[in-house]
Motif scaffolding. Sequence first.
Motif, PDB file in Angstrom:
ATOM      1  N   ALA A  27      18.691  15.764  47.218  1.00 29.26           N
ATOM      2  CA  ALA A  27      19.638  16.275  46.223  1.00 29.26           C
ATOM      3  C   ALA A  27      20.041  17.706  46.542  1.00 29.26           C
ATOM      4  O   ALA A  27      21.225  18.081  46.436  1.00 29.26           O
ATOM      5  N   HIS A  28      19.082  18.534  46.921  1.00 31.94           N
ATOM      6  CA  HIS A  28      19.397  19.929  47.250  1.00 31.94           C
ATOM      7  C   HIS A  28      20.314  20.016  48.463  1.00 31.94           C
ATOM      8  O   HIS A  28      21.276  20.807  48.481  1.00 31.94           O
ATOM      9  N   THR A  29      20.043  19.201  49.493  1.00 38.16           N
ATOM     10  CA  THR A  29      20.887  19.232  50.691  1.00 38.16           C
ATOM     11  C   THR A  29      22.308  18.778  50.378  1.00 38.16           C
ATOM     12  O   THR A  29      23.289  19.372  50.870  1.00 38.16           O
ATOM     13  N   ASP A  30      22.452  17.744  49.550  1.00 35.86           N
ATOM     14  CA  ASP A  30      23.793  17.299  49.163  1.00 35.86           C
ATOM     15  C   ASP A  30      24.529  18.390  48.395  1.00 35.86           C
ATOM     16  O   ASP A  30      25.750  18.592  48.594  1.00 35.86           O
ATOM     17  N   ARG A  31      23.828  19.107  47.527  1.00 35.04           N
ATOM     18  CA  ARG A  31      24.478  20.187  46.776  1.00 35.04           C
ATOM     19  C   ARG A  31      24.951  21.296  47.706  1.00 35.04           C
ATOM     20  O   ARG A  31      26.051  21.834  47.535  1.00 35.04           O
ATOM     21  N   VAL A  32      24.123  21.632  48.707  1.00 35.39           N
ATOM     22  CA  VAL A  32      24.518  22.681  49.648  1.00 35.39           C
ATOM     23  C   VAL A  32      25.738  22.248  50.459  1.00 35.39           C
ATOM     24  O   VAL A  32      26.696  23.030  50.656  1.00 35.39           O
ATOM     25  N   MET A  33      25.766  21.002  50.929  1.00 39.62           N
ATOM     26  CA  MET A  33      26.907  20.534  51.710  1.00 39.62           C
ATOM     27  C   MET A  33      28.183  20.466  50.871  1.00 39.62           C
ATOM     28  O   MET A  33      29.272  20.863  51.327  1.00 39.62           O
ATOM     29  N   TRP A  34      28.081  19.984  49.643  1.00 39.84           N
ATOM     30  CA  TRP A  34      29.259  19.945  48.780  1.00 39.84           C
ATOM     31  C   TRP A  34      29.702  21.351  48.395  1.00 39.84           C
ATOM     32  O   TRP A  34      30.916  21.595  48.234  1.00 39.84           O
ATOM     33  N   ALA A  35      28.779  22.269  48.271  1.00 38.74           N
ATOM     34  CA  ALA A  35      29.155  23.658  47.985  1.00 38.74           C
ATOM     35  C   ALA A  35      29.935  24.256  49.150  1.00 38.74           C
ATOM     36  O   ALA A  35      30.928  24.983  48.954  1.00 38.74           O
ATOM     37  N   GLY A  36      29.524  23.945  50.383  1.00 38.20           N
ATOM     38  CA  GLY A  36      30.294  24.418  51.533  1.00 38.20           C
ATOM     39  C   GLY A  36      31.676  23.818  51.591  1.00 38.20           C
ATOM     40  O   GLY A  36      32.670  24.512  51.903  1.00 38.20           O
ATOM     41  N   PHE A  37      31.765  22.523  51.253  1.00 38.37           N
ATOM     42  CA  PHE A  37      33.097  21.885  51.222  1.00 38.37           C
ATOM     43  C   PHE A  37      33.980  22.500  50.150  1.00 38.37           C
ATOM     44  O   PHE A  37      35.191  22.732  50.362  1.00 38.37           O
ATOM     45  N   ALA A  38      33.382  22.796  49.004  1.00 41.81           N
ATOM     46  CA  ALA A  38      34.165  23.413  47.921  1.00 41.81           C
ATOM     47  C   ALA A  38      34.637  24.801  48.321  1.00 41.81           C
ATOM     48  O   ALA A  38      35.776  25.199  48.013  1.00 41.81           O
ATOM     49  N   ALA A  39      33.791  25.572  49.008  1.00 43.10           N
ATOM     50  CA  ALA A  39      34.194  26.913  49.452  1.00 43.10           C
ATOM     51  C   ALA A  39      35.351  26.834  50.440  1.00 43.10           C
ATOM     52  O   ALA A  39      36.300  27.644  50.378  1.00 43.10           O
ATOM     53  N   MET A  40      35.309  25.863  51.347  1.00 46.59           N
ATOM     54  CA  MET A  40      36.422  25.693  52.280  1.00 46.59           C
ATOM     55  C   MET A  40      37.696  25.296  51.556  1.00 46.59           C
ATOM     56  O   MET A  40      38.808  25.761  51.893  1.00 46.59           O
ATOM     57  N   GLY A  41      37.587  24.443  50.541  1.00 48.43           N
ATOM     58  CA  GLY A  41      38.771  24.065  49.772  1.00 48.43           C
ATOM     59  C   GLY A  41      39.360  25.239  48.996  1.00 48.43           C
ATOM     60  O   GLY A  41      40.599  25.413  48.932  1.00 48.43           O
TER      61      GLY A  41
END
Length: 333
Positions: A209-223
């Motif tokens: 769960a933590h790894t998925d949150r970090v990856m989605w946070a990076g995607f959101a920052a790029m967006g």
Amino acid sequence: MRNGRRLVKSFVAAQKLASLRNTLWNRQQLAFSSSVASSSTPPIQEESQPLSIRFEYGLPLLDVPLPSRNEPCQFTMRPLSDTVGSLCNFLRQEDKGIDYVAVYGTNGVKLATCTSIEHLLQFGTFRLRLNDKFFNVTVPKTGTTPYDSDKLRQLDDLRATVASLHAALCVDEYKLSREKKLLLQLENAEALLAPLHETKRKIEQECEAHTDRVMWAGFAAMGVQTGLFARLTWWEYSWDIMEPVTYFATYSTVCATFGYYLYTKQSFEYPSARERVYTKQFYRRAQKQNFDIERYNRLVNEVEDLRNQLKRMRDPLFQHLPVSYLSNLETEK
């Protein structure tokens, strides 16, 4: 004239001195050769003392008087396994004063140390040498030779038959006891491993769960970055103003990936980056929850090893192997 007389006298004196030196040198050579001869060839007593072998409980016994203590000592000889060399070693170990020990035949020829006691007993008579003493050893004459070739062959056949019967009767029992022991060890190891498995599963779920949150946070920052640059380019400013900004933003991303390589010694790839985040989070949470990773790995290896041993014990190719071979497999583990 006086000079000539002096020369003659000196010449005569030199001749006398040379003859005296030669005489002394010959005497020294004669003394040295006699000492070497006396030291290299010690006097050997040819007088032989009689000894006799007797049989008790089917084994030949020999009473030998030891040189140092002047008392007889009994030695037991095993015809099937002992040799002349082993008998000599037994004598040296019993009496440290024995410097030389050998066995000779009746013809005076020394017997090799590899000669078996069985063959030695068939001679009937042999000579035993301890230092400078010789002993005539005689084997008693009975109705039948205790260790003749036919009886030894029958004994070997009987031993082979007993070994085959033992293997046939004891292999199944050994395998059952060994399998029971392995099953008990496997049950204990799995009982210790079960709570660790449950704790590890919970930690893995939290790390996923933590790894998925970090990856989605990076995607959101790029967006967000893309939307911000689009707003500034088409609504707030023009492309002429935003072009250097986007260039430096792209170059800063390249610098960040190079810094990642310097820190991790790996190229920046999304799967490897996700695995790194997951691993760091797993070790952090394991330390927080007192999860012993080394103990868990040791128990997992033990369970896997026990299962492999059970699989090998149940293999049809191992069903008819002797117990000694199976025991060797167990000691190798």
